[in-house]
Design an enzyme around this catalytic site. Structure first.
Site, PDB file in Angstrom:
ATOM      1  N   ASP A 180     -28.298 -24.599 -38.685  1.00 50.52           N
ATOM      2  CA  ASP A 180     -28.266 -24.150 -37.282  1.00 50.52           C
ATOM      3  C   ASP A 180     -27.383 -22.903 -37.204  1.00 50.52           C
ATOM      4  O   ASP A 180     -26.580 -22.741 -36.284  1.00 50.52           O
ATOM      5  CB  ASP A 180     -27.717 -25.261 -36.383  1.00 50.52           C
ATOM      6  CG  ASP A 180     -27.895 -24.944 -34.887  1.00 50.52           C
ATOM      7  OD1 ASP A 180     -28.768 -24.117 -34.546  1.00 50.52           O
ATOM      8  OD2 ASP A 180     -27.148 -25.517 -34.070  1.00 50.52           O
TER       9      ASP A 180
ATOM     10  N   ASP B 275     -19.896 -26.270 -36.818  1.00 54.73           N
ATOM     11  CA  ASP B 275     -21.077 -26.954 -36.270  1.00 54.73           C
ATOM     12  C   ASP B 275     -22.077 -27.317 -37.365  1.00 54.73           C
ATOM     13  O   ASP B 275     -23.192 -26.817 -37.400  1.00 54.73           O
ATOM     14  CB  ASP B 275     -21.724 -26.047 -35.201  1.00 54.73           C
ATOM     15  CG  ASP B 275     -22.515 -26.861 -34.193  1.00 54.73           C
ATOM     16  OD1 ASP B 275     -22.552 -28.101 -34.315  1.00 54.73           O
ATOM     17  OD2 ASP B 275     -23.100 -26.256 -33.276  1.00 54.73           O
TER      18      ASP B 275
HETATM   19  N1  LIG Z   1     -12.334 -26.163 -35.230  1.00 48.29           N
HETATM   20  C1  LIG Z   1     -12.467 -25.442 -34.116  1.00 48.29           C
HETATM   21  N2  LIG Z   1     -11.489 -24.595 -33.720  1.00 48.29           N
HETATM   22  C2  LIG Z   1     -11.629 -23.874 -32.588  1.00 48.29           C
HETATM   23  N3  LIG Z   1     -12.682 -23.940 -31.765  1.00 48.29           N
HETATM   24  C3  LIG Z   1     -13.698 -24.766 -32.103  1.00 48.29           C
HETATM   25  C4  LIG Z   1     -13.647 -25.553 -33.290  1.00 48.29           C
HETATM   26  N4  LIG Z   1     -14.771 -26.284 -33.359  1.00 48.29           N
HETATM   27  C5  LIG Z   1     -15.493 -25.960 -32.274  1.00 48.29           C
HETATM   28  N5  LIG Z   1     -14.865 -25.051 -31.497  1.00 48.29           N
HETATM   29  C6  LIG Z   1     -15.331 -24.464 -30.237  1.00 48.29           C
HETATM   30  O1  LIG Z   1     -16.230 -25.363 -29.618  1.00 48.29           O
HETATM   31  C7  LIG Z   1     -17.526 -24.797 -29.557  1.00 48.29           C
HETATM   32  C8  LIG Z   1     -18.573 -25.873 -29.805  1.00 48.29           C
HETATM   33  O2  LIG Z   1     -18.411 -26.413 -31.089  1.00 48.29           O
HETATM   34  P1  LIG Z   1     -19.671 -26.685 -32.025  1.00 48.29           P
HETATM   35  O3  LIG Z   1     -19.175 -27.368 -33.249  1.00 48.29           O
HETATM   36  O4  LIG Z   1     -20.434 -25.414 -32.225  1.00 48.29           O
HETATM   37  O5  LIG Z   1     -20.506 -27.745 -31.180  1.00 48.29           O
HETATM   38  P2  LIG Z   1     -21.860 -27.623 -30.326  1.00 48.29           P
HETATM   39  O6  LIG Z   1     -22.399 -26.211 -30.458  1.00 48.29           O
HETATM   40  O7  LIG Z   1     -22.766 -28.633 -30.932  1.00 48.29           O
HETATM   41  O8  LIG Z   1     -21.439 -27.964 -28.943  1.00 48.29           O
HETATM   42  C9  LIG Z   1     -17.521 -23.670 -30.562  1.00 48.29           C
HETATM   43  O9  LIG Z   1     -18.430 -22.636 -30.253  1.00 48.29           O
HETATM   44  C10 LIG Z   1     -16.101 -23.177 -30.535  1.00 48.29           C
HETATM   45  O10 LIG Z   1     -15.919 -22.283 -29.474  1.00 48.29           O
HETATM   46 MG   LIG Z   2     -22.383 -24.820 -31.868  1.00 49.37          MG
END
Ligand SMILES: Nc1ncnc2c1ncn2[C@@H]1O[C@H](COP(=O)(O)OP(=O)(O)O)[C@@H](O)[C@H]1O
Ligand SMILES: [Mg+2]
Length: 329
Positions: A258, A275
Site C-alpha cells: 500500500d 502502515d
Molecule cells: N510511528 C508513527 N510516528 C508518527 N506518526 C505516525 C506513526 N504511525 C502513524 N503515524 C501517523 O498516523 C497516520 C496514519 O497511520 P497509518 O499507519 O498510515 O494508518 P492508516 O493509514 O491505516 O490510518 C500516518 O499518516 C501518520 O501521520
Molecule cells: Mg496510511
C-alpha cells in the site's frame, strides 16, 4: 486490579483476546509469531507476569507514586503485552513497569485505525519516551474486503474464524481488526530486524500497536512525504533512501502493498516506511508482482511530480530492479 480490567475493556475488548487466540490455527500465524512460540513458552503466556512479579510490581508502583497514575492515564501496559519488539530493546524505550502511560492526543483518525500520541514516563525520573499508539477499529474494514487479494498467499484454515468474520458480528469484526494488528506487528518486527527504515515496534496488545514515535521530542509528528516540496538535492536523497528501503524488502521477497507518499514519513531528512499490515509476499501471493508494480508506480509518480527526471523515477526500470533483487527477474 479493577482499574486494569477497566483499562483493558477501554482498549477495545482486549479481554476477548485469549479466546481469540484459541481460534488461531498455528499455520495461519505469521512466521515471526510462530518462531516466537518455538521457544517453548505456551501461546499467550510470554510477556505476562508471574504472581511473584506482580507483587513486586505493586510495591514498585507504590514506591513510585503515592496516589497512582493521574486520572485518565494508566500504568504502563508493557507487562501485559501479547508481544513485544525485537531485543535488544532500544535504549530510549522505557521498560520500567512502574512507568505511567499518558495519552497526549490524536495524531490521526481513520476508517480502519486511529493513531494517538502516547508518552510513557517513570514518575520522579527523567525517563520518558513518546510512542504512536495505532488502534485498529472493529468497524467496517474496507481494507480487508477490498483487498482480500492480500490474503491470498496466506492460508486461512480455521473455518470458524472465517465464518465469524463473514457474519460481521462484533466478535467477527474484532477478529478482523486483530488480524491486521497481528499482521502489522509481525511485519514491523521482521523489517526492523532486517534493518529496514520502519518505526521500532514496541508492543502489541490485542488490536493496539505501540510504535516508536516518528517526530520531534515536543510531540510534533513527522510530515508525510506527500506534504513536502524538497529541493532537488533533498529530493535525490529521499529517492536514494526509498530505493534502498525497497531493495531491503525485495531481497526478502516482499513489497509494501500500500505504498504511497502518504505512507512514508520524513524526519530529520530520513525516510521511514509506515502502515505495513498488508506487507505482500511477492513470491507466494499470486498477485504479488501486480502489487509490486502498483507500489512502484505510486511513488514514482510522486517523485516525478516533484521534479525528479522521468528516466530516473521510471516505474518499469525500478520494478525490474526490485524483481531482480527478489530473484523473480
Ligand atoms: N510511528 C508513527 N510516528 C508518527 N506518526 C505516525 C506513526 N504511525 C502513524 N503515524 C501517523 O498516523 C497516520 C496514519 O497511520 P497509518 O499507519 O498510515 O494508518 P492508516 O493509514 O491505516 O490510518 C500516518 O499518516 C501518520 O501521520
Ligand atoms: Mg496510511
Amino acid at each position: 486490579m479493577r482499574k486494569r480490567d477497566s483499562e483493558r475493556l477501554r482498549l477495545g475488548g482486549v479481554r476477548d483476546i485469549e479466546s481469540l487466540y484459541e481460534l488461531y490455527d498455528e499455520a495461519d500465524l505469521p512466521a515471526a509469531e510462530r518462531m516466537r512460540r518455538d521457544d517453548g513458552t505456551p501461546p499467550g503466556t510470554r510477556g505476562r507476569l508471574t504472581q511473584q512479579a506482580r507483587a513486586r510490581l505493586a510495591q514498585e508502583r507504590e514506591a513510585a507514586s503515592d496516589d497512582g497514575p493521574p486520572e485518565g492515564d494508566h500504568w504502563s501496559t508493557w507487562g501485559d503485552a501479547d508481544e513485544r519488539g525485537p531485543e535488544p530493546y532500544p535504549s530510549w524505550l522505557v521498560t520500567a513497569l512502574a512507568a505511567v502511560d499518558y495519552e497526549l492526543g490524536v495524531l490521526k483518525t481513520g476508517k480502519e485505525a486511529d493513531v494517538f500520541l502516547l508518552e510513557r514516563a517513570l514518575p520522579g525520573t527523567d525517563q520518558a519516551c513518546l510512542m504512536a499508539a495505532k488502534r485498529y477499529r472493529s468497524g467496517d474494514h474496507r481494507l480487508f474486503h477490498r483487498d482480500a487479494g492480500y490474503l491470498e498467499g496466506r492460508r486461512v484454515r480455521a473455518s470458524r474464524e472465517m465464518r465469524a468474520m463473514e457474519s460481521r458480528t462484533h466478535f467477527g469484526r474484532n477478529l478482523i481488526a486483530q488480524r491486521w494488528a497481528v499482521a502489522e506487528f509481525a511485519a514491523l518486527r521482521e523489517l526492523w530486524a532486517a534493518g529496514a527504515p520502519v518505526p521500532y515496534p514496541v508492543q502489541r496488545i490485542g488490536t493496539e500497536l505501540l510504535l516508536e514515535f516518528i517526530g520531534d521530542a515536543d510531540g510534533t509528528a513527522a510530515p508525510r512525504l506527500v506534504q513536502l516540496r524538497p529541493d532537488p538535492h533533498e529530493l535525490g536523497d529521499l529517492w536514494r533512501q526509498l530505493i534502498e528501503a525497497l531493495v531491503i524488502l525485495a531481497r526478502r521477497g516482499q513489497t509494501h502493498g500500500d505504498l504511497s507518499a502518504y505512507n512514508l514519513l520524513v524526519h530529520g531528512g530520513e525516510l521511514v516506511l509506515i502502515d505495513l499490515p498488508q506487507l505482500v509476499d511477492v513470491v507466494a501471493n499470486p498477485q504479488g508482482r501486480a502489487f509490486l508494480h502498483r507500489d512502484v508506480r505510486a511513488v514514482c509518480a510522486w517523485f516525478v511530480s516533484r521534479g525528479l527526471p522521468g528516466h530516473v523515477a521510471d516505474p518499469d526500470a525500478v520494478a525490474a530492479l526490485l524483481l531482480g533483487e527478489a530473484r523473480l527477474g
